[in-house]
Design a protein around this motif. Structure first.
Motif, PDB file in Angstrom:
ATOM      1  N   PHE A  62     -61.025  21.279  33.534  1.00  0.00           N
ATOM      2  CA  PHE A  62     -62.296  21.510  32.736  1.00  0.00           C
ATOM      3  C   PHE A  62     -61.979  21.844  31.206  1.00  0.00           C
ATOM      4  O   PHE A  62     -62.802  21.487  30.497  1.00  0.00           O
ATOM      5  CB  PHE A  62     -63.122  22.204  33.663  1.00  0.00           C
ATOM      6  N   ASP A  63     -61.274  22.619  31.113  1.00  0.00           N
ATOM      7  CA  ASP A  63     -60.764  22.887  29.755  1.00  0.00           C
ATOM      8  C   ASP A  63     -60.403  21.892  28.989  1.00  0.00           C
ATOM      9  O   ASP A  63     -61.095  21.892  27.709  1.00  0.00           O
ATOM     10  CB  ASP A  63     -59.720  24.080  29.766  1.00  0.00           C
ATOM     11  N   ASP A  64     -59.495  20.814  29.414  1.00  0.00           N
ATOM     12  CA  ASP A  64     -59.246  19.801  28.788  1.00  0.00           C
ATOM     13  C   ASP A  64     -60.378  18.875  28.472  1.00  0.00           C
ATOM     14  O   ASP A  64     -60.641  18.136  27.585  1.00  0.00           O
ATOM     15  CB  ASP A  64     -58.127  18.983  29.528  1.00  0.00           C
ATOM     16  N   ALA A  65     -61.251  18.676  29.381  1.00  0.00           N
ATOM     17  CA  ALA A  65     -62.454  17.812  29.231  1.00  0.00           C
ATOM     18  C   ALA A  65     -63.383  18.495  28.451  1.00  0.00           C
ATOM     19  O   ALA A  65     -63.793  17.805  27.529  1.00  0.00           O
ATOM     20  CB  ALA A  65     -63.125  17.822  30.845  1.00  0.00           C
ATOM     21  N   LYS A  66     -63.515  19.802  28.254  1.00  0.00           N
ATOM     22  CA  LYS A  66     -64.485  20.403  27.257  1.00  0.00           C
ATOM     23  C   LYS A  66     -63.854  20.104  25.929  1.00  0.00           C
ATOM     24  O   LYS A  66     -64.454  19.701  24.854  1.00  0.00           O
ATOM     25  CB  LYS A  66     -64.677  21.728  27.734  1.00  0.00           C
ATOM     26  N   GLY A  67     -62.461  20.247  25.955  1.00  0.00           N
ATOM     27  CA  GLY A  67     -61.951  20.088  24.474  1.00  0.00           C
ATOM     28  C   GLY A  67     -61.990  18.738  23.976  1.00  0.00           C
ATOM     29  O   GLY A  67     -62.370  18.400  22.860  1.00  0.00           O
ATOM     30  N   LEU A  68     -61.802  17.748  24.908  1.00  0.00           N
ATOM     31  CA  LEU A  68     -61.933  16.623  24.373  1.00  0.00           C
ATOM     32  C   LEU A  68     -63.539  16.116  23.973  1.00  0.00           C
ATOM     33  O   LEU A  68     -63.680  15.451  23.034  1.00  0.00           O
ATOM     34  CB  LEU A  68     -61.645  15.470  25.838  1.00  0.00           C
ATOM     35  N   ALA A  69     -64.431  16.651  24.994  1.00  0.00           N
ATOM     36  CA  ALA A  69     -65.940  16.555  24.514  1.00  0.00           C
ATOM     37  C   ALA A  69     -66.324  17.073  23.250  1.00  0.00           C
ATOM     38  O   ALA A  69     -66.854  16.428  22.157  1.00  0.00           O
ATOM     39  CB  ALA A  69     -66.782  17.124  25.613  1.00  0.00           C
ATOM     40  N   ASN A  70     -65.819  18.186  22.949  1.00  0.00           N
ATOM     41  CA  ASN A  70     -66.085  18.957  21.649  1.00  0.00           C
ATOM     42  C   ASN A  70     -65.329  18.157  20.370  1.00  0.00           C
ATOM     43  O   ASN A  70     -66.129  17.904  19.424  1.00  0.00           O
ATOM     44  CB  ASN A  70     -65.569  20.342  21.728  1.00  0.00           C
TER      45      ASN A  70
END
Length: 348
Positions: free
Chosen positions: A128-136
């Motif tokens: 989820f950290d990777d996913a949030k980083g991509l989203a941001n």
């Protein structure tokens, strides 16, 4: 002769009537006009059930708006069967102002613009950290693409990782290739086709009748979306292939947004921020809760699918990723936001 008391009263009324008429017809003071204008209800559609992660976020958003705005601004949610628009029709509904707001699964918006499939690229984020980083990282580009659809972004909601719901256990490559599987965007449809399965890209609202008719024997979905829609009534197995951590975008028609007062915009922005923060914070907890619900409904969970299945899907994803990047003209955003993740994923 002096006028009588009655005639004096009539004279007074006659003299006052014009003034009273002017007062009644006079425009309201500016402050009063603004108070009337800000009493507004916005409708928010979502084709997923209230128990799903995105619909639950919408309910929280509506409650937060009520808390912040009182009676001056309200969000009315229309979820699942109460939502009159399905699939791709949801995008045009909000773009064309048939409804003010919508929570749109990225795969649905991807039919209008393949760029939006960025969040659901197969096997490119591992946490989820990777996913949030991509989203941001991608948010400025996402907002630019949404603007072209006459949409303004309010908040993003992550889904738990996508897995395979199936009628029979997935034990080997042959069982994977025997699937007639619902997929949720063009990339996932392509990946499963390349792996040898028969796949069809369908909105979630179209899945139940297809399952009931025996036209599908598998569904690509997070445990969350599936659990919310009772997929266990037809599909007794879940394989946690961790295909992707897709997103949903909650958007408002841009014209509606621009017509809101600065105070109303500030209220929606603050409520959106609180909703997004809570969604990212709570999504991990939903995974175990969803698995518990599945087990309660006698489902069999395969949390470590066979290597042959994973290898086949990863190999298929390699070709699909290259095709998407060219189609979406997304070399810049991939280079900036994904860095080496695509090549690393393809090498797995």
């Amino acid at each position: 002769m002096l006028p009588t008391a009655r005639s004096q009263s009539r004279l007074t009324v006659a003299l006052l009537l014009p003034a009273l008429t002017l007062a009644l017809n006079a425009p309201l003071p500016v402050a009063a006009q603004q108070a009337v204008q800000t009493q507004q209800t916005l409708h928010l559609i979502n084709e997923y059930p209230a128990t799903s992660v995105t619909a639950a976020a919408d309910l929280q958003f509506a409650a937060t708006v009520k808390q912040l705005a009182g009676d001056t601004l309200a969000i009315e949610t229309e979820q699942e069967a109460n939502n009159p628009f399905k699939g791709n029709a949801q995008v045009s509904a909000v773009s064309e102002r048939k409804v003010e707001m919508a929570t749109l699964f990225a795969g649905i918006v991807g039919a209008s613009d393949p760029f939006f499939l960025l969040s659901s690229l197969p096997f490119t984020v591992n946490s989820f950290d990777d996913a949030k980083g991509l989203a941001n990282c991608a948010q400025p580009a996402v907002e630019q693409h949404l603007d072209q659809l006459n949409l303004h972004l309010l908040y993003v909601t992550p889904w738990p990782p996508s897995g395979i719901w199936s009628a029979k256990p997935l034990t080997d490559l042959a069982s994977l290739q025997a699937l007639q599987i619902r997929t949720y965007d063009d990339n996932s449809r392509g990946v499963f086709e390349l792996a040898g399965a028969h796949s069809v890209n369908l909105p979630f609202s179209a899945v139940p009748p297809k399952l009931a008719a025996g036209e599908l024997n598998a569904v690509l979905s997070s445990g969350d979306g599936g659990a919310g829609n009772h997929l266990w009534d037809h599909l007794g197995n879940f394989s946690a292939i961790n295909y992707s951590i897709p997103l949903s975008y909650t958007v408002i028609n841009r014209d509606v947004w621009q017509q809101l007062s600065p105070q109303q915009q500030a209220t929606l922005t603050e409520a959106a921020k609180r909703t997004a923060d809570a969604s990212w914070s709570n999504v991990k907890d939903r995974i175990e809760a969803n698995y518990a619900r599945m087990r309660e409904h006698k489902m069999t969970l395969n949390l470590a699918p066979a290597a042959t299945i994973q290898d086949s899907l990863h190999n298929a994803a390699r070709s699909q990723l290259a095709a998407w990047q060219q189609k979406a003209n997304a070399a810049d955003i991939v280079g900036v936001c994904l860095k080496g993740k695509l090549s690393a994923s393809a090498a797995q």
